[in-house]
Write a protein that holds these residues in place. Structure first.
Motif, PDB file in Angstrom:
ATOM      1  N   SER A  65       2.019  -2.339  -6.838  1.00  0.00           N
ATOM      2  CA  SER A  65       1.417  -1.304  -5.976  1.00  0.00           C
ATOM      3  C   SER A  65       0.273  -1.882  -5.154  1.00  0.00           C
ATOM      4  O   SER A  65      -0.296  -2.934  -5.492  1.00  0.00           O
ATOM      5  CB  SER A  65       0.859  -0.175  -6.852  1.00  0.00           C
ATOM      6  OG  SER A  65      -0.257  -0.649  -7.590  1.00  0.00           O
ATOM      7  N   GLY A  66      -0.068  -1.135  -4.113  1.00  0.00           N
ATOM      8  CA  GLY A  66      -1.212  -1.520  -3.286  1.00  0.00           C
ATOM      9  C   GLY A  66      -2.497  -1.458  -4.089  1.00  0.00           C
ATOM     10  O   GLY A  66      -3.415  -2.262  -3.880  1.00  0.00           O
ATOM     11  N   THR A  67      -2.570  -0.517  -4.999  1.00  0.00           N
ATOM     12  CA  THR A  67      -3.761  -0.406  -5.838  1.00  0.00           C
ATOM     13  C   THR A  67      -3.945  -1.678  -6.663  1.00  0.00           C
ATOM     14  O   THR A  67      -5.044  -2.232  -6.730  1.00  0.00           O
ATOM     15  CB  THR A  67      -3.643   0.839  -6.747  1.00  0.00           C
ATOM     16  OG1 THR A  67      -3.542   1.994  -5.904  1.00  0.00           O
ATOM     17  CG2 THR A  67      -4.839   0.970  -7.666  1.00  0.00           C
ATOM     18  N   ASN A  95      -5.043  -4.515  -4.342  1.00  0.00           N
ATOM     19  CA  ASN A  95      -6.462  -4.422  -3.973  1.00  0.00           C
ATOM     20  C   ASN A  95      -7.363  -4.787  -5.139  1.00  0.00           C
ATOM     21  O   ASN A  95      -8.332  -5.531  -4.987  1.00  0.00           O
ATOM     22  CB  ASN A  95      -6.801  -2.985  -3.549  1.00  0.00           C
ATOM     23  CG  ASN A  95      -6.445  -2.721  -2.098  1.00  0.00           C
ATOM     24  OD1 ASN A  95      -6.405  -3.637  -1.286  1.00  0.00           O
ATOM     25  ND2 ASN A  95      -6.208  -1.459  -1.772  1.00  0.00           N
ATOM     26  N   CYS A 139       1.167  -3.633   1.821  1.00  0.00           N
ATOM     27  CA  CYS A 139       2.153  -2.761   1.157  1.00  0.00           C
ATOM     28  C   CYS A 139       3.457  -2.710   1.949  1.00  0.00           C
ATOM     29  O   CYS A 139       3.442  -2.626   3.180  1.00  0.00           O
ATOM     30  CB  CYS A 139       1.621  -1.327   1.060  1.00  0.00           C
ATOM     31  SG  CYS A 139       0.249  -1.146  -0.065  1.00  0.00           S
ATOM     32  N   ASP A 166      -7.823  -4.696   2.686  1.00  0.00           N
ATOM     33  CA  ASP A 166      -6.796  -3.750   2.245  1.00  0.00           C
ATOM     34  C   ASP A 166      -5.899  -3.526   3.453  1.00  0.00           C
ATOM     35  O   ASP A 166      -6.191  -2.722   4.328  1.00  0.00           O
ATOM     36  CB  ASP A 166      -7.453  -2.437   1.785  1.00  0.00           C
ATOM     37  CG  ASP A 166      -6.410  -1.380   1.416  1.00  0.00           C
ATOM     38  OD1 ASP A 166      -5.198  -1.623   1.618  1.00  0.00           O
ATOM     39  OD2 ASP A 166      -6.819  -0.300   0.929  1.00  0.00           O
ATOM     40  N   ALA A 209      -2.809  -2.326   3.517  1.00  0.00           N
ATOM     41  CA  ALA A 209      -1.636  -1.508   3.164  1.00  0.00           C
ATOM     42  C   ALA A 209      -0.819  -1.195   4.429  1.00  0.00           C
ATOM     43  O   ALA A 209       0.410  -1.230   4.412  1.00  0.00           O
ATOM     44  CB  ALA A 209      -2.086  -0.217   2.485  1.00  0.00           C
ATOM     45  N   ARG A 210      -1.543  -0.915   5.534  1.00  0.00           N
ATOM     46  CA  ARG A 210      -0.856  -0.603   6.806  1.00  0.00           C
ATOM     47  C   ARG A 210      -1.240  -1.602   7.891  1.00  0.00           C
ATOM     48  O   ARG A 210      -1.342  -1.256   9.068  1.00  0.00           O
ATOM     49  CB  ARG A 210      -1.177   0.834   7.246  1.00  0.00           C
ATOM     50  CG  ARG A 210      -0.621   1.876   6.305  1.00  0.00           C
ATOM     51  CD  ARG A 210      -0.803   3.302   6.797  1.00  0.00           C
ATOM     52  NE  ARG A 210      -0.271   4.234   5.828  1.00  0.00           N
ATOM     53  CZ  ARG A 210      -0.902   4.605   4.708  1.00  0.00           C
ATOM     54  NH1 ARG A 210      -2.108   4.116   4.440  1.00  0.00           N
ATOM     55  NH2 ARG A 210      -0.340   5.455   3.864  1.00  0.00           N
ATOM     56  N   GLU A 245     -10.578  -2.115   5.456  1.00  0.00           N
ATOM     57  CA  GLU A 245      -9.248  -1.466   5.430  1.00  0.00           C
ATOM     58  C   GLU A 245      -8.681  -1.372   6.849  1.00  0.00           C
ATOM     59  O   GLU A 245      -9.362  -0.870   7.746  1.00  0.00           O
ATOM     60  CB  GLU A 245      -9.426  -0.065   4.832  1.00  0.00           C
ATOM     61  CG  GLU A 245      -8.143   0.676   4.546  1.00  0.00           C
ATOM     62  CD  GLU A 245      -8.442   1.974   3.793  1.00  0.00           C
ATOM     63  OE1 GLU A 245      -9.271   1.969   2.855  1.00  0.00           O
ATOM     64  OE2 GLU A 245      -7.848   3.000   4.165  1.00  0.00           O
ATOM     65  N   GLU A 270      -8.596   4.938  -5.865  1.00  0.00           N
ATOM     66  CA  GLU A 270      -8.098   3.982  -6.872  1.00  0.00           C
ATOM     67  C   GLU A 270      -8.756   4.205  -8.234  1.00  0.00           C
ATOM     68  O   GLU A 270      -8.843   3.304  -9.071  1.00  0.00           O
ATOM     69  CB  GLU A 270      -8.190   2.539  -6.328  1.00  0.00           C
ATOM     70  CG  GLU A 270      -7.323   2.427  -5.069  1.00  0.00           C
ATOM     71  CD  GLU A 270      -7.161   1.054  -4.454  1.00  0.00           C
ATOM     72  OE1 GLU A 270      -7.595   0.067  -5.053  1.00  0.00           O
ATOM     73  OE2 GLU A 270      -6.570   0.985  -3.351  1.00  0.00           O
ATOM     74  N   ASN A 315      -6.860   4.516   6.281  1.00  0.00           N
ATOM     75  CA  ASN A 315      -6.139   5.728   5.890  1.00  0.00           C
ATOM     76  C   ASN A 315      -6.958   6.988   6.176  1.00  0.00           C
ATOM     77  O   ASN A 315      -6.543   7.857   6.933  1.00  0.00           O
ATOM     78  CB  ASN A 315      -5.766   5.620   4.397  1.00  0.00           C
ATOM     79  CG  ASN A 315      -4.996   6.805   3.874  1.00  0.00           C
ATOM     80  OD1 ASN A 315      -5.072   7.902   4.427  1.00  0.00           O
ATOM     81  ND2 ASN A 315      -4.262   6.611   2.794  1.00  0.00           N
ATOM     82  N   LYS A 356       4.874   1.756   2.426  1.00  0.00           N
ATOM     83  CA  LYS A 356       4.357   2.769   3.359  1.00  0.00           C
ATOM     84  C   LYS A 356       5.322   2.803   4.557  1.00  0.00           C
ATOM     85  O   LYS A 356       6.502   3.071   4.366  1.00  0.00           O
ATOM     86  CB  LYS A 356       2.912   2.446   3.760  1.00  0.00           C
ATOM     87  CG  LYS A 356       2.001   2.054   2.577  1.00  0.00           C
ATOM     88  CD  LYS A 356       1.667   3.231   1.703  1.00  0.00           C
ATOM     89  CE  LYS A 356       0.733   2.948   0.565  1.00  0.00           C
ATOM     90  NZ  LYS A 356       1.136   1.996  -0.470  1.00  0.00           N
ATOM     91  N   HIS A 371     -10.047   3.294   0.812  1.00  0.00           N
ATOM     92  CA  HIS A 371      -9.093   3.620  -0.245  1.00  0.00           C
ATOM     93  C   HIS A 371      -9.542   3.038  -1.581  1.00  0.00           C
ATOM     94  O   HIS A 371      -9.431   3.674  -2.626  1.00  0.00           O
ATOM     95  CB  HIS A 371      -7.702   3.076   0.132  1.00  0.00           C
ATOM     96  CG  HIS A 371      -6.597   3.653  -0.683  1.00  0.00           C
ATOM     97  ND1 HIS A 371      -6.309   3.217  -1.963  1.00  0.00           N
ATOM     98  CD2 HIS A 371      -5.713   4.647  -0.422  1.00  0.00           C
ATOM     99  CE1 HIS A 371      -5.288   3.902  -2.438  1.00  0.00           C
ATOM    100  NE2 HIS A 371      -4.904   4.783  -1.525  1.00  0.00           N
TER     101      HIS A 371
HETATM  102  C1  LIG Z   1      -5.039   2.126   2.711  1.00  0.00           C
HETATM  103  C2  LIG Z   1      -4.335   2.129   1.401  1.00  0.00           C
HETATM  104  N1  LIG Z   1      -4.579   1.159   0.526  1.00  0.00           N
HETATM  105  C3  LIG Z   1      -3.980   1.109  -0.675  1.00  0.00           C
HETATM  106  C4  LIG Z   1      -3.072   2.068  -1.044  1.00  0.00           C
HETATM  107  C5  LIG Z   1      -2.496   2.018  -2.438  1.00  0.00           C
HETATM  108  O1  LIG Z   1      -1.150   1.844  -2.482  1.00  0.00           O
HETATM  109  P1  LIG Z   1      -0.313   2.309  -3.796  1.00  0.00           P
HETATM  110  O2  LIG Z   1      -0.111   3.762  -3.660  1.00  0.00           O
HETATM  111  O3  LIG Z   1       0.926   1.490  -3.674  1.00  0.00           O
HETATM  112  O4  LIG Z   1      -1.124   1.949  -4.994  1.00  0.00           O
HETATM  113  C6  LIG Z   1      -2.770   3.117  -0.173  1.00  0.00           C
HETATM  114  C7  LIG Z   1      -1.820   4.179  -0.564  1.00  0.00           C
HETATM  115  O5  LIG Z   1      -1.531   5.095   0.166  1.00  0.00           O
HETATM  116  C8  LIG Z   1      -3.442   3.153   1.082  1.00  0.00           C
HETATM  117  O6  LIG Z   1      -3.222   4.152   1.945  1.00  0.00           O
END
Ligand SMILES: Cc1ncc(COP(=O)(O)O)c(C=O)c1O
Length: 337
Positions: A61-63, A66, A201, A173, A175-176, A140, A92, A144, A204, A87
């Motif tokens: 996972s992204g969590t 990170n 990630c 981070d 993720a996007r 980030e 988290e 988000n 997403k 995020h």
């Molecule tokens: C900016 C950002 N970082 C990290 C994550 C964490 O990803 P995950 O849900 O896979 O743990 C998200 C999840 O939406 C996110 O939006």
């Protein structure tokens, strides 16, 4: 997505396409805890190269990406500095403190916009007997809670240039980061080279069911591998998942531009300033969010309530142009716009 529903709650709701499922089914696999899964290794190598780093680690996972990423650049009892809506500190579950003994400190930002000087001014030096030292800054991109905001390259560069002299690490981070890359045209490698550790990630906008990758130096990633195992993130024949990520890089990256166009269309139809929409997220402010969300759902359109007066719409590969038009019709009618 349930038949007939237009689900704009998040880009995490996408489901693997038939092509992606085929790639998963056909993946060559091995035991990844032994580092013997060829598809995972291919994904790690490709992602490291894309971001201009030596090595990479597949994580669930992204969590986890990170949190391990921050742990690799920050010791327990030190702090990571970031914006208050990041995020890593918002969603988290306090993992940095709960799992790693890392302190976090935040600055209030303008919708997540990176202001390098603002962060630099808050950094606390190492070696002072009174202060919690700042080991790293977390950034980030896209942001988000900043509703898909792309961080200005100049600010990222400024932070990076400063951080080298200051001995402070930068964690991204990302993720996007794919959306940032497609919207800005900035190469992924340029973004990657402005951070010590980067978490990206695939689950997403790129549309895989699961999967993130942490990139960094070979030494850090080797340590990251130990942390992943300690956290229970050592996985076995997960080439089936890595195959989805490789497929996504080939088929779903460039198409993010379509999601961004869809977000622009929604903005225009719903009276939102299109210049506030930088990637795939649109925010409707000053609305009775619970009422609107409920009424929209009754008409087959799912949206996120981010506050009692704010709704978020996220475009993604499971919503085509017809779905966007339908959502716009439903919401325009409900909001009288
Ligand atoms: C900016 C950002 N970082 C990290 C994550 C964490 O990803 P995950 O849900 O896979 O743990 C998200 C999840 O939406 C996110 O939006």
């Amino acid at each position: 997505m349930a038949e007939g529903l237009v689900d704009l709650r998040s880009d995490t709701v996408t489901r693997p396409t038939p092509g992606m499922r085929r790639a998963m089914a056909e993946a060559e696999v091995g035991d990844d805890v032994y580092a013997e899964d060829p598809t995972v290794r291919a994904l790690e190598e490709r992602t490291a190269e894309l971001f201009g780093h030596e090595a990479a680690l597949f994580v669930p996972s992204g969590t986890m990406g990170n949190q391990i990423g921050m742990r690799l650049v920050c010791e327990p009892g030190q702090e990571v500095l970031c914006d208050a809506d990041a995020h890593v500190v918002t969603y988290e579950m306090g993992a940095a403190a709960a799992v790693f003994g890392i302190s976090t400190r935040t600055v209030v930002s303008d919708r997540g916009l990176l202001d390098a000087d603002q962060l630099i001014a808050q950094v606390r030096p190492k070696g002072d007997w009174h202060l919690t030292s700042t080991a790293a800054v977390a950034v980030e991109n896209t942001h988000n809670r900043g509703f898909g905001r792309v961080q200005p390259l100049g600010e990222l560069q400024r932070l990076w240039d400063w951080s080298r002299g200051a001995g402070v690490a930068v964690h991204l981070d990302g993720a996007r980061i794919w959306n940032a890359h497609v919207a800005s045209g900035v190469p992924l490698e340029t973004y990657g080279k402005l951070a010590d550790t980067v978490s990206v990630c695939f689950s997403k906008g790129l549309g895989t069911p699961v999967g993130s990758v942490l990139v960094g130096s070979a030494e850090r990633i080797a340590t990251g591998r130990l942390w992943r195992k300690r956290l229970g993130g050592g996985m076995r024949q997960v080439g089936v998942l890595a195959a989805a990520c490789l497929y996504a890089l080939d088929h779903n990256l460039a198409r993010l531009a379509e999601d961004h166009e869809h977000a622009q269309l929604l903005a225009k139809r719903l009276g939102v300033d299109p210049s506030s929409v930088e990637t795939n997220m649109v925010v409707l402010d000053g609305v009775e969010a619970p009422l609107v969300a409920e009424a929209a759902k009754a008409k087959g359109v799912l949206v996120s309530q981010v506050s009692p007066s704010r709704i978020r719409l996220v475009t993604h590969l499971d919503v085509d142009r017809a779905g966007i038009d339908r959502a716009a019709d439903v919401l325009a009618e409900l909001l009288d716009r």
